[in-house]
Each structure stands twice: as structure tokens, then as C-alpha cells.
Design an enzyme around this catalytic site. Structure first.
Site, short mmCIF file in Angstrom:
data_model
loop_
_atom_site.label_atom_id
_atom_site.label_comp_id
_atom_site.label_asym_id
_atom_site.label_seq_id
_atom_site.Cartn_x
_atom_site.Cartn_y
_atom_site.Cartn_z
N ASP A 1 30.52 73.61 108.25
CA ASP A 1 31.41 73.15 107.19
C ASP A 1 30.81 71.84 106.68
O ASP A 1 29.85 71.32 107.24
CB ASP A 1 32.83 72.93 107.74
CG ASP A 1 33.80 72.48 106.67
OD1 ASP A 1 33.82 73.11 105.60
OD2 ASP A 1 34.53 71.50 106.87
N SER A 2 31.44 71.30 105.63
CA SER A 2 30.98 69.99 105.14
C SER A 2 31.38 68.88 106.12
O SER A 2 30.75 67.83 106.15
CB SER A 2 31.62 69.72 103.78
OG SER A 2 33.04 69.79 103.89
N TYR B 1 32.11 69.17 99.57
CA TYR B 1 31.45 70.27 98.86
C TYR B 1 32.27 70.71 97.63
O TYR B 1 31.72 71.25 96.68
CB TYR B 1 31.35 71.50 99.76
CG TYR B 1 30.24 71.51 100.78
CD1 TYR B 1 29.35 70.45 100.94
CD2 TYR B 1 30.08 72.63 101.61
CE1 TYR B 1 28.34 70.51 101.89
CE2 TYR B 1 29.07 72.69 102.55
CZ TYR B 1 28.21 71.63 102.70
OH TYR B 1 27.22 71.70 103.63
N GLY B 2 33.57 70.51 97.71
CA GLY B 2 34.50 71.18 96.81
C GLY B 2 34.47 70.76 95.36
O GLY B 2 35.16 71.34 94.52
N CYS C 1 33.44 77.54 105.78
CA CYS C 1 33.65 76.75 104.56
C CYS C 1 33.89 77.71 103.41
O CYS C 1 33.03 78.53 103.07
CB CYS C 1 32.40 75.91 104.29
SG CYS C 1 32.37 75.23 102.64
N ASN C 2 35.07 77.62 102.82
CA ASN C 2 35.43 78.54 101.73
C ASN C 2 34.59 78.33 100.47
O ASN C 2 34.30 79.28 99.74
CB ASN C 2 36.90 78.35 101.34
CG ASN C 2 37.84 78.85 102.41
OD1 ASN C 2 38.25 79.99 102.38
ND2 ASN C 2 38.19 77.99 103.35
N THR C 3 34.22 77.07 100.21
CA THR C 3 33.48 76.77 98.98
C THR C 3 32.13 77.49 99.01
O THR C 3 31.73 78.14 98.04
CB THR C 3 33.30 75.24 98.83
OG1 THR C 3 34.57 74.62 98.95
CG2 THR C 3 32.68 74.88 97.50
N GLU D 1 39.67 63.80 105.59
CA GLU D 1 38.51 63.22 106.29
C GLU D 1 38.76 61.75 106.63
O GLU D 1 38.27 61.25 107.62
CB GLU D 1 37.24 63.37 105.42
CG GLU D 1 36.69 64.79 105.38
CD GLU D 1 35.96 65.21 106.66
OE1 GLU D 1 35.58 64.32 107.46
OE2 GLU D 1 35.80 66.42 106.87
N CYS E 1 40.92 76.51 101.95
CA CYS E 1 39.89 75.52 102.31
C CYS E 1 40.13 75.25 103.79
O CYS E 1 41.27 75.06 104.21
CB CYS E 1 40.06 74.24 101.50
SG CYS E 1 39.12 72.84 102.16
N HIS F 1 39.77 72.84 105.61
CA HIS F 1 40.41 71.56 105.95
C HIS F 1 41.95 71.65 105.94
O HIS F 1 42.62 70.88 106.62
CB HIS F 1 40.01 70.46 104.96
CG HIS F 1 38.66 69.85 105.18
ND1 HIS F 1 37.50 70.48 104.84
CD2 HIS F 1 38.30 68.65 105.72
CE1 HIS F 1 36.47 69.70 105.13
NE2 HIS F 1 36.92 68.58 105.67
#
Ligand code: DGL
Length: 265
Positions: free
Chosen positions: A7-8, A39-40, A70-72, A145, A177, A179
Site C-alpha cells: 500500500d502507499s 497515491y489517491g 491498495c484500491n487506487t 496517516e 480505500c 485506509h
């Protein structure tokens, strides 16, 4: 089995947690591309380049399966990840879409994910008559974050993002997402109890479990261990504390450069 995921940042922890619960006796290699977080809001080309680099790095890690946590990247570059890794790849969007039962569905996701309409398209493939509304939520990832999630701020932001979806009388809400499950309690405060929250990591974990069970002998199924390795692309100092906070482990974390070639595992 050795399983890679990325993931990011800390979003993939929500996937890791679900997967460990269902498939505990495995080794996990978690890569957080913290240098390029978030990333989004990145362009399609930026995410495609990231997917190339991440899959090249994981090719050196001798993994048996890969999870797109990571969905993006899932929305924009799943084909790149699949092409570069000649092992089974499990994704969040496809896994979740195949399990949707409700006829009116909301999706919260990053702006880059929403632009692709990947959730809408994937859901309609399985249930063509479903009404899907997607909402970009650019403020969430930076707040999560920075651990700014216990104040009223996050509830206020969530209220704004959810309003258009609630107006459309959604029956379920996909956390699109990785997160976002970390702020599920704040989202729950704003949502009517009739709206079901869907974490795509759930469907992904079930798919992974089926795969592992089909490949693993009874002997290794019964061993009880979880082996975790963490890698970041920056922010080495703070990441162990984040892992402690969200996963209750205090791991050794290694710094990697994804641009360098010729890694050794
Ligand atoms: N957690 C990732 C996702 O599922 C990336 C979020 C971000 O870095 O913006 O989309």
C-alpha cells in the site's frame, strides 16, 4: 506460503489484519511506499509507473501469492501487476464486487480510484441493475496517516462526504480505500444503522483462504505462526510505531529503494 502485499502507507494494515485472522500460518511481506504517499491524487501514468516498480521489487521476494492492498493501484494498474508477477494476484475491487447483494450501493474511495469508476464497472458486471454512487474523499488519507482521527474534524469531513450518498438512500457502503476501515467508527457515527459497511478485505481474505487451502498440506495448516516482514520507501523511524499502534506488533522495518534494480531478498 510467502505472501506479498503493498500500500502507499498504513492502509494495507486493514487487509493484513483480516488476512492474518483467516490465514494465520503464513509469511507476509508488507511494502509501504511511504515516499510517495498519498497515491489517491496521482495521475494514471504515475500509478502505472508505481505498479511497474512495485511488481519488479516483489519479483525478487520469491512470493507465492500477491495481494493488491491498495484500491487506487487496483483500479488503475491491476493488469500491470498481474502481467509482471507470474503468481496468483488477489485484488480488493474484484473480490468485493462479486459479493455485493444490495441494489443501492455507495462507494467511498480516493479521487484517482473514483475517476476510473472501477467499482461501478466491476459491480455492474456481476449485478447489472445495481445503482452505484461513488464519492471521492481526498481528505481522509492524510488525516489517517497523521493520526488525526479522534477529533470532531473527521466526523465533520465524513458527514460532508456521506451526504450525497445518503440522499440516494444507499443500502450498503463500500470502503473503497484500504485506509478507510481505520475510521469505520467515525463513519458509523454518521451512517444510519440500516446501512451495511463493506470492507473489501473480507472478500479478498476468503478468496485467499480458498487458494491456500487448496495448495497447502494439512501438516503446514496446523503449524501456528505468523511471520511478518515490513519494508518502507521512507519514514523508517515512525513506521514501527504505526505498526505497533494498528497491528500490535513492533517489527523490524527495512528501508528500500524501488528505483534501484537487482535487489536481493
Ligand atoms: N490505501 C490506498 C487505497 O486503497 C491508497 C491511498 C492513498 O495513498 O491515497 O487507495
Amino acid at each position: 506460503m510467502r505472501i506479498g502485499l503493498f500500500d502507499s502507507g498504513i492502509g494495507g494494515f486493514t487487509v493484513l489484519k483480516k488476512v492474518i485472522k483467516l490465514c494465520p500460518n503464513n509469511s507476509f511481506i508488507y511494502l509501504a511506499d511511504t515516499a510517495r504517499l498519498p497515491y489517491g491524487i496521482k495521475t494514471t501514468n504515475e500509478i502505472k509507473k508505481i505498479a511497474e516498480e512495485i511488481s519488479s521489487w516483489f519479483r525478487y521476494q520469491k512470493i507465492d501469492a500477491f495481494l493488491v492492498a491498495c484500491n487506487t493501484t487496483n483500479a488503475i494498474a491491476l493488469d500491470i501487476l498481474k502481467k509482471n508477477l507470474d503468481i496468483p494476484v488477489f485484488d480488493l475491487i474484484g473480490s468485493a464486487a462479486s459479493t455485493i447483494q444490495e441494489s443501492r450501493v455507495g462507494v467511498l474511495a480516493t479521487p484517482s480510484t473514483v475517476k476510473t469508476k472501477a467499482y461501478t464497472n466491476a459491480i455492474l458486471e456481476f449485478k447489472p441493475k445495481t445503482f452505484v454512487i461513488e464519492q471521492p474523499c481526498p481528505a481522509f488519507v492524510p488525516m489517517i496517516e497523521m493520526d488525526n482521527i479522534n477529533s470532531d474534524d473527521i466526523t465533520d469531513v465524513a458527514t460532508g462526504y456521506l451526504q450525497p450518498l445518503l440522499k440516494q438512500k444507499i443500502h450498503s457502503l463500500i470502503l473503497g480505500c484500504s485506509h478507510y476501515p481505520l475510521i469505520a467508527p467515525s463513519l458509523r457515527k454518521v451512517l444510519p444503522s440500516s446501512v451495511k459497511l463493506i470492507d473489501p478485505a473480507e472478500a479478498l481474505s476468503f478468496k485467499l483462504k480458498l487458494f491456500i487451502d487448496s495448495k497447502t498440506s494439512n501438516y503446514s495448516k496446523n503449524k501456528n505462526f505468523v511471520d511478518l516482514k515490513f519494508y518502507v520507501t521512507s519514514n523508517l523511524k515512525h513506521f514501527p510505531n504505526k505498526a505497533k499502534h494498528w497491528l500490535n506488533v513492533f517489527p523490524e522495518v527495512n528501508l528500500v529503494s524501488l528505483q534501484k534494480k537487482g535487489w536481493v531478498s
